[in-house]
Scaffold this motif. Structure first.
Motif, PDB file in Angstrom:
ATOM      1  N   VAL A 244       5.805  72.349 -81.733  1.00 50.56           N
ATOM      2  CA  VAL A 244       7.014  72.347 -80.861  1.00 50.56           C
ATOM      3  C   VAL A 244       6.518  72.052 -79.312  1.00 50.56           C
ATOM      4  O   VAL A 244       5.728  72.661 -79.116  1.00 50.56           O
ATOM      5  CB  VAL A 244       8.091  73.299 -80.535  1.00 50.56           C
ATOM      6  N   VAL A 245       7.148  71.065 -78.664  1.00 57.34           N
ATOM      7  CA  VAL A 245       6.854  70.671 -77.447  1.00 57.34           C
ATOM      8  C   VAL A 245       8.093  70.707 -76.656  1.00 57.34           C
ATOM      9  O   VAL A 245       8.965  70.035 -76.981  1.00 57.34           O
ATOM     10  CB  VAL A 245       6.189  69.184 -77.262  1.00 57.34           C
ATOM     11  N   LEU A 246       8.208  71.704 -75.540  1.00 55.43           N
ATOM     12  CA  LEU A 246       9.470  71.852 -74.695  1.00 55.43           C
ATOM     13  C   LEU A 246       9.020  71.365 -73.574  1.00 55.43           C
ATOM     14  O   LEU A 246       7.959  71.678 -72.939  1.00 55.43           O
ATOM     15  CB  LEU A 246       9.788  73.184 -74.893  1.00 55.43           C
ATOM     16  N   ASN A 247      10.115  70.768 -72.550  1.00 55.82           N
ATOM     17  CA  ASN A 247       9.811  70.486 -71.291  1.00 55.82           C
ATOM     18  C   ASN A 247      10.895  71.466 -70.539  1.00 55.82           C
ATOM     19  O   ASN A 247      12.149  71.329 -70.635  1.00 55.82           O
ATOM     20  CB  ASN A 247      10.281  69.150 -70.888  1.00 55.82           C
ATOM     21  N   PHE A 248      10.454  71.930 -69.646  1.00 53.92           N
ATOM     22  CA  PHE A 248      11.297  73.166 -68.676  1.00 53.92           C
ATOM     23  C   PHE A 248      11.326  72.424 -67.423  1.00 53.92           C
ATOM     24  O   PHE A 248      10.188  72.280 -66.691  1.00 53.92           O
ATOM     25  CB  PHE A 248      10.533  74.357 -68.510  1.00 53.92           C
ATOM     26  N   GLU A 249      12.616  72.046 -66.998  1.00 56.68           N
ATOM     27  CA  GLU A 249      12.672  70.757 -65.854  1.00 56.68           C
ATOM     28  C   GLU A 249      13.623  71.500 -64.866  1.00 56.68           C
ATOM     29  O   GLU A 249      14.452  72.264 -65.385  1.00 56.68           O
ATOM     30  CB  GLU A 249      12.918  69.625 -66.082  1.00 56.68           C
ATOM     31  N   GLY A 250      13.489  71.333 -63.653  1.00 57.23           N
ATOM     32  CA  GLY A 250      14.561  71.668 -62.797  1.00 57.23           C
ATOM     33  C   GLY A 250      14.111  71.136 -61.344  1.00 57.23           C
ATOM     34  O   GLY A 250      12.924  70.709 -61.042  1.00 57.23           O
ATOM     35  N   LEU A 259      16.036  73.241 -70.411  1.00 64.76           N
ATOM     36  CA  LEU A 259      14.850  73.390 -71.588  1.00 64.76           C
ATOM     37  C   LEU A 259      15.174  72.257 -72.246  1.00 64.76           C
ATOM     38  O   LEU A 259      16.163  72.342 -73.209  1.00 64.76           O
ATOM     39  CB  LEU A 259      14.806  74.822 -71.950  1.00 64.76           C
ATOM     40  N   ARG A 260      14.347  71.333 -72.633  1.00 68.30           N
ATOM     41  CA  ARG A 260      14.620  70.263 -73.549  1.00 68.30           C
ATOM     42  C   ARG A 260      13.593  70.168 -74.532  1.00 68.30           C
ATOM     43  O   ARG A 260      12.271  70.384 -74.065  1.00 68.30           O
ATOM     44  CB  ARG A 260      14.714  68.716 -72.966  1.00 68.30           C
ATOM     45  N   GLY A 261      13.935  69.722 -75.511  1.00 69.48           N
ATOM     46  CA  GLY A 261      12.849  69.522 -76.789  1.00 69.48           C
ATOM     47  C   GLY A 261      12.224  68.135 -77.048  1.00 69.48           C
ATOM     48  O   GLY A 261      13.214  67.244 -76.959  1.00 69.48           O
ATOM     49  N   ILE A 262      10.948  68.134 -76.905  1.00 71.24           N
ATOM     50  CA  ILE A 262      10.576  66.832 -76.988  1.00 71.24           C
ATOM     51  C   ILE A 262      10.122  66.516 -78.434  1.00 71.24           C
ATOM     52  O   ILE A 262      10.205  65.303 -78.931  1.00 71.24           O
ATOM     53  CB  ILE A 262       9.197  66.630 -75.970  1.00 71.24           C
ATOM     54  N   LYS A 263       9.487  67.555 -78.947  1.00 72.20           N
ATOM     55  CA  LYS A 263       8.927  67.545 -80.315  1.00 72.20           C
ATOM     56  C   LYS A 263       9.449  68.721 -80.899  1.00 72.20           C
ATOM     57  O   LYS A 263       9.335  69.755 -80.469  1.00 72.20           O
ATOM     58  CB  LYS A 263       7.352  67.302 -80.486  1.00 72.20           C
ATOM     59  N   ASN A 264       9.890  68.787 -82.350  1.00 72.72           N
ATOM     60  CA  ASN A 264      10.349  70.207 -82.917  1.00 72.72           C
ATOM     61  C   ASN A 264      10.216  69.982 -84.509  1.00 72.72           C
ATOM     62  O   ASN A 264      10.989  68.915 -84.912  1.00 72.72           O
ATOM     63  CB  ASN A 264      11.596  70.543 -82.561  1.00 72.72           C
ATOM     64  N   ARG A 265       9.410  70.421 -85.020  1.00 67.87           N
ATOM     65  CA  ARG A 265       9.272  70.465 -86.555  1.00 67.87           C
ATOM     66  C   ARG A 265      10.158  71.140 -87.320  1.00 67.87           C
ATOM     67  O   ARG A 265      10.299  71.096 -88.404  1.00 67.87           O
ATOM     68  CB  ARG A 265       7.502  70.822 -86.822  1.00 67.87           C
ATOM     69  N   PHE A 266      10.921  71.963 -86.595  1.00 64.63           N
ATOM     70  CA  PHE A 266      11.679  73.104 -87.381  1.00 64.63           C
ATOM     71  C   PHE A 266      13.113  72.953 -86.893  1.00 64.63           C
ATOM     72  O   PHE A 266      14.090  73.618 -87.375  1.00 64.63           O
ATOM     73  CB  PHE A 266      11.388  74.427 -86.822  1.00 64.63           C
TER      74      PHE A 266
END
Length: 465
Positions: A244-250, A259-266
């Motif tokens: 899983v790759v998450l991007n925490f932005e603000g 918090l956005r998901g860029i890649k998620n195998r689940f």
């Protein structure tokens, strides 16, 4: 005479390997990213692939575990475990999957470490052991932040280490059920050339941690840095190794964090989690629409409320417009939080198709609360907020406007319209102005369907209170 050791040049962006240096990577096209390192030596006897290339019969190794029929594999090992933070569980799917590796990236100071310390605290509060490893701060600094945010628990262990072998030793002693590494670019693997954060080190550290997670079933959360372009720092292969790759932005000027998901195998990658940075730490915001509209009282001039979609999540947002006489000869167009190329087009359509003079006014348009909207569904809100400012007439109270504006002045339909209106009705809005052509029935809401921008202006002008 000693034989000269061979070297290999690896791209720091995509991991492409070349026996000689190249100015531009042939794979990803990046310039100046190939770095020299020692080439790995081949194992004695060769591999099965080498034997096949030479024409010999390849011989495999004895498997450590026999292959099983897929129907005999226990599916409960991949069941999600709630992390204690619902907004994070929303983005992950339903929670943390045992044996998964999650990479959370974000700009410095956005709150990645604070959020993951909160995750470790919630995990430890359920009488489960969590190991938080930091290589960027001292143990005293993390302890002070944990005390400030109320994250002190006896089953939350802290280690200030950067050596990967020492970290594995901590894992063997504590047997934790959750590991947090802050950050992966500061970890160092012994026996691997290069500095911490380099191509070889980042790849080796991530691969070792991934193997640890898969073999022990312990979920691992990694903190990752980002480059100036917003991409995860280090070789692109890191994103392929993790689950899983998450991007925490603000924005640093606002307290809102997404918090956005860029890649998620689940799970899906279109879910968004909302958080707020406070003095007590990161606080989850289950109702972000209320955060953006909490200040609203009487409807002011030059204001329109719309419903934007962030992934699959509808968010109510306020668009404000201010039109004044120009100071210079050329009128200005200042845009904040909206598409800077889309807003001038909507203002031109407002003048050409609806008879509202905007070319002799300075126009300032912005969203409220630091929200950023790029979708075209907010075109109608931009147009009606500008109309309201031009005539100093507020839009009717408890009204939302949604729609895309075409160059001919027509209103075009937008996706997920029913879901947007249901969210507005939940928050107490009673009237909606939307494009025509779709059958809509939302309980407790009166819907005005308009075919053109001029009809939309008539709909809101005739309902003013």
């Amino acid at each position: 005479m000693a034989k000269k050791q061979r070297s290999i040049h690896t791209c720091s962006e995509c991991g492409y390997a070349s026996p000689k240096w190249l100015g531009r990577c042939p794979d990803c096209g990046s310039w100046g990213t190939l770095q020299e390192s020692a080439a790995p030596t081949a194992a004695r006897g060769g591999s099965a692939a080498t034997a096949a290339l030479t024409g010999a019969v390849p011989r495999g190794l004895t498997p450590t575990a026999p292959a099983q029929p897929i129907t005999k594999i226990d599916a409960s090992t991949a069941t999600s475990v709630p992390s204690g933070i619902r907004e994070l569980d929303r983005v992950l799917g339903r929670g943390v999957v045992p044996g998964s590796v999650v990479l959370m990236a974000g700009e410095p100071g956005v709150g990645k470490s604070t959020l993951l310390l909160e995750v470790a605290s919630k995990w430890a509060a359920q009488e489960r052991t969590a190991l938080y490893v930091t290589a960027e701060e001292s143990a005293g600094q993390v302890r002070a932040r944990a005390e400030r945010t109320g994250a002190l628990h006896d089953t939350l262990y802290l280690a200030a280490e950067s050596n990967l072998d020492v970290i594995f030793g901590h894992v063997e002693q504590l047997k934790p059920s959750l590991i947090i590494i802050d950050s992966v670019q500061t970890m160092h693997a012994a026996g691997v050339e290069g500095v911490a954060g380099g191509v070889a080190q980042s790849r080796a550290v991530t691969a070792a941690l991934t193997t640890l997670a898969k073999t022990t079933g312990i979920p691992i959360l990694l903190v990752g840095h980002v480059t100036k372009d917003g991409n995860v720092a280090g070789p692109r292969v890191l994103e392929h190794l993790v689950d899983v790759v998450l991007n925490f932005e603000g924005d640093r000027q606002t307290s809102l964090r997404m918090l956005r998901g860029i890649k998620n195998r689940f799970g899906a990658t279109d879910e968004v989690g909302c958080f707020e940075q406070t003095a007590e730490g990161i606080r989850e915001v289950p109702d972000p629409s209320g955060l953006f509209l909490s200040h609203r009282g009487r409807t002011p001039d030059g204001s329109a409320v719309t419903v934007a979609m962030d992934g699959v999540r509808p968010l109510l947002a306020e668009v404000q417009a201010l039109t004044v006489d120009p100071v210079a000869k050329n009128p200005r167009r200042v845009v904040t939080g909206l598409d800077v190329n889309r807003v001038p087009m909507v203002l031109a359509v407002l003048q050409a198709r609806a008879g509202q003079r905007t070319n002799d006014k300075d126009a300032y348009l912005a969203t409220v609360g630091g929200m950023k909207i790029q979708e075209t569904a907010t075109d109608l809100a931009v147009a009606l907020a500008t109309w309201s400012s031009l005539h100093e007439r507020p839009l009717p109270p408890k009204t939302v406007v949604i729609g895309e504006v075409g160059l001919a002045g027509e209103l075009r339909r937008v996706p997920n319209l029913t879901r947007r209106l249901s969210e507005a009705a939940r928050l107490g809005y009673e009237h909606a102005v939307v494009p025509a052509g779709e059958k809509l029935s939302v309980e407790g809401m009166r819907v005005s369907q308009c075919a053109t921008l001029a009809e939309a202006i008539t709909a809101v002008d005739g309902r003013r209170s």
